[in-house]
Scaffold this active site. Structure first.
Site, mmCIF file in Angstrom:
data_model
loop_
_atom_site.group_PDB
_atom_site.id
_atom_site.type_symbol
_atom_site.label_atom_id
_atom_site.label_comp_id
_atom_site.label_asym_id
_atom_site.label_seq_id
_atom_site.Cartn_x
_atom_site.Cartn_y
_atom_site.Cartn_z
ATOM 1 N N GLY A 85 0.834 -1.190 0.000
ATOM 2 C CA GLY A 85 0.000 0.000 0.000
ATOM 3 C C GLY A 85 0.865 1.234 0.000
ATOM 4 O O GLY A 85 2.077 1.168 0.236
ATOM 5 N N SER B 138 -0.650 3.537 5.057
ATOM 6 C CA SER B 138 -1.792 2.632 4.882
ATOM 7 C C SER B 138 -1.867 1.582 5.990
ATOM 8 O O SER B 138 -2.705 0.690 5.935
ATOM 9 C CB SER B 138 -1.739 1.951 3.508
ATOM 10 O OG SER B 138 -0.561 1.184 3.370
ATOM 11 N N GLY B 139 -0.992 1.679 6.979
ATOM 12 C CA GLY B 139 -1.067 0.788 8.133
ATOM 13 C C GLY B 139 -0.329 -0.527 7.971
ATOM 14 O O GLY B 139 -0.638 -1.501 8.653
ATOM 15 N N GLU C 195 8.954 -3.416 5.148
ATOM 16 C CA GLU C 195 9.719 -2.688 4.129
ATOM 17 C C GLU C 195 10.295 -3.647 3.077
ATOM 18 O O GLU C 195 11.439 -3.521 2.647
ATOM 19 C CB GLU C 195 10.834 -1.860 4.774
ATOM 20 C CG GLU C 195 10.372 -0.900 5.847
ATOM 21 C CD GLU C 195 9.465 0.230 5.349
ATOM 22 O OE1 GLU C 195 9.328 0.394 4.114
ATOM 23 O OE2 GLU C 195 8.908 0.947 6.195
ATOM 24 N N CYS D 162 -5.807 10.011 0.095
ATOM 25 C CA CYS D 162 -5.117 11.241 -0.267
ATOM 26 C C CYS D 162 -5.712 12.398 0.531
ATOM 27 O O CYS D 162 -6.790 12.276 1.117
ATOM 28 C CB CYS D 162 -5.311 11.463 -1.769
ATOM 29 S SG CYS D 162 -4.626 12.990 -2.432
ATOM 30 N N TYR E 246 7.381 12.162 3.051
ATOM 31 C CA TYR E 246 6.573 11.623 1.969
ATOM 32 C C TYR E 246 5.111 11.913 2.234
ATOM 33 O O TYR E 246 4.685 12.010 3.380
ATOM 34 C CB TYR E 246 6.784 10.106 1.830
ATOM 35 C CG TYR E 246 8.156 9.753 1.351
ATOM 36 C CD1 TYR E 246 8.435 9.636 -0.005
ATOM 37 C CD2 TYR E 246 9.200 9.557 2.257
ATOM 38 C CE1 TYR E 246 9.704 9.327 -0.452
ATOM 39 C CE2 TYR E 246 10.475 9.243 1.821
ATOM 40 C CZ TYR E 246 10.722 9.131 0.467
ATOM 41 O OH TYR E 246 11.980 8.837 0.020
#
Length: 200
Positions: A9, A13-14, A90, A147, A183
């Site tokens: 995601g 986004s968790g 990650e 967004c 970001y």
């Protein structure tokens, strides 16, 4: 049957929160899990950190060129029972060869792998690890976020000193302490607006 899962995601986004929850769920049932992340992700040092403030140390860091199966064998040996699952945060920073290690871990060693990461960089280009995960994972699951406008966020826009940038190295870890690199998750419309129509 063990499977390789890629849960991806946009930022915020968790993903890390979901990973930590999955670890908790396994352990609550008395099962052993291993947590790992690529060492290139210096945010949180040797921890997986959720933006909600929850964090946990990893069992091992994955270095560039490391054999992931060998790391799992070495770190999993301390458990009396079998390793029930490998959870990787990650995962976009893994090499394609390391993703292949994950598939072999699943198929040949019978250990489920849940890999969490982002699909694309700030220029909308796939990370090599993410591209390979999209190609070989048994299951793909998108974790959604929104967004600033309320639409579904697709892309991760990079800001340096608070200004959007669209050139630079693929990897630049958040530096919130010095307000250098941050970001923002954007929908396609807002990304194109910020980039002046540029997609790479």
């Amino acid at each position: 049957m063990a499977k390789l899962y890629f849960r991806y995601g946009a930022m915020n986004s968790g993903k890390s929160t979901a990973l930590l929850q999955a670890a908790f769920n396994y352990e609550e049932r008395g099962q052993h899990v291993l947590l790992a992340k690529p060492e290139i992700d210096t945010k949180g040092a040797g921890h997986i950190s959720s933006r909600l403030g929850v964090e946990r140390p990893v069992d091992f860091l994955i270095g560039r060129g490391d054999d992931v199966r060998a790391l799992v064998a070495a770190h999993g040996a301390r458990y009396i029972g079998a390793v029930a699952c490998l959870l990787i945060d990650e995962a976009q920073f893994l090499s394609p060869e390391q993703v292949d290690d994950l598939l072999r871990l699943v198929v040949e060693d019978g250990i489920p792998v849940l890999a969490y990461g982002i699909r694309t960089d700030f220029r909308t280009r796939a990370f090599p690890g993410s591209a390979r995960l999209m190609e070989v994972s048994h299951s793909l699951e998108e974790l959604k976020t929104i967004c600033r406008c309320g639409r579904k966020a697709l892309f991760n826009a990079r800001l340096v000193g608070g200004r959007f940038v669209f050139d630079g190295d693929q990897v630049a870890i958040d530096d919130l302490d010095h307000d250098q690199v941050t970001y923002e998750s954007l929908c396609a419309q807002d990304y194109l607006l910020a980039s002046g129509g540029r997609l790479s």
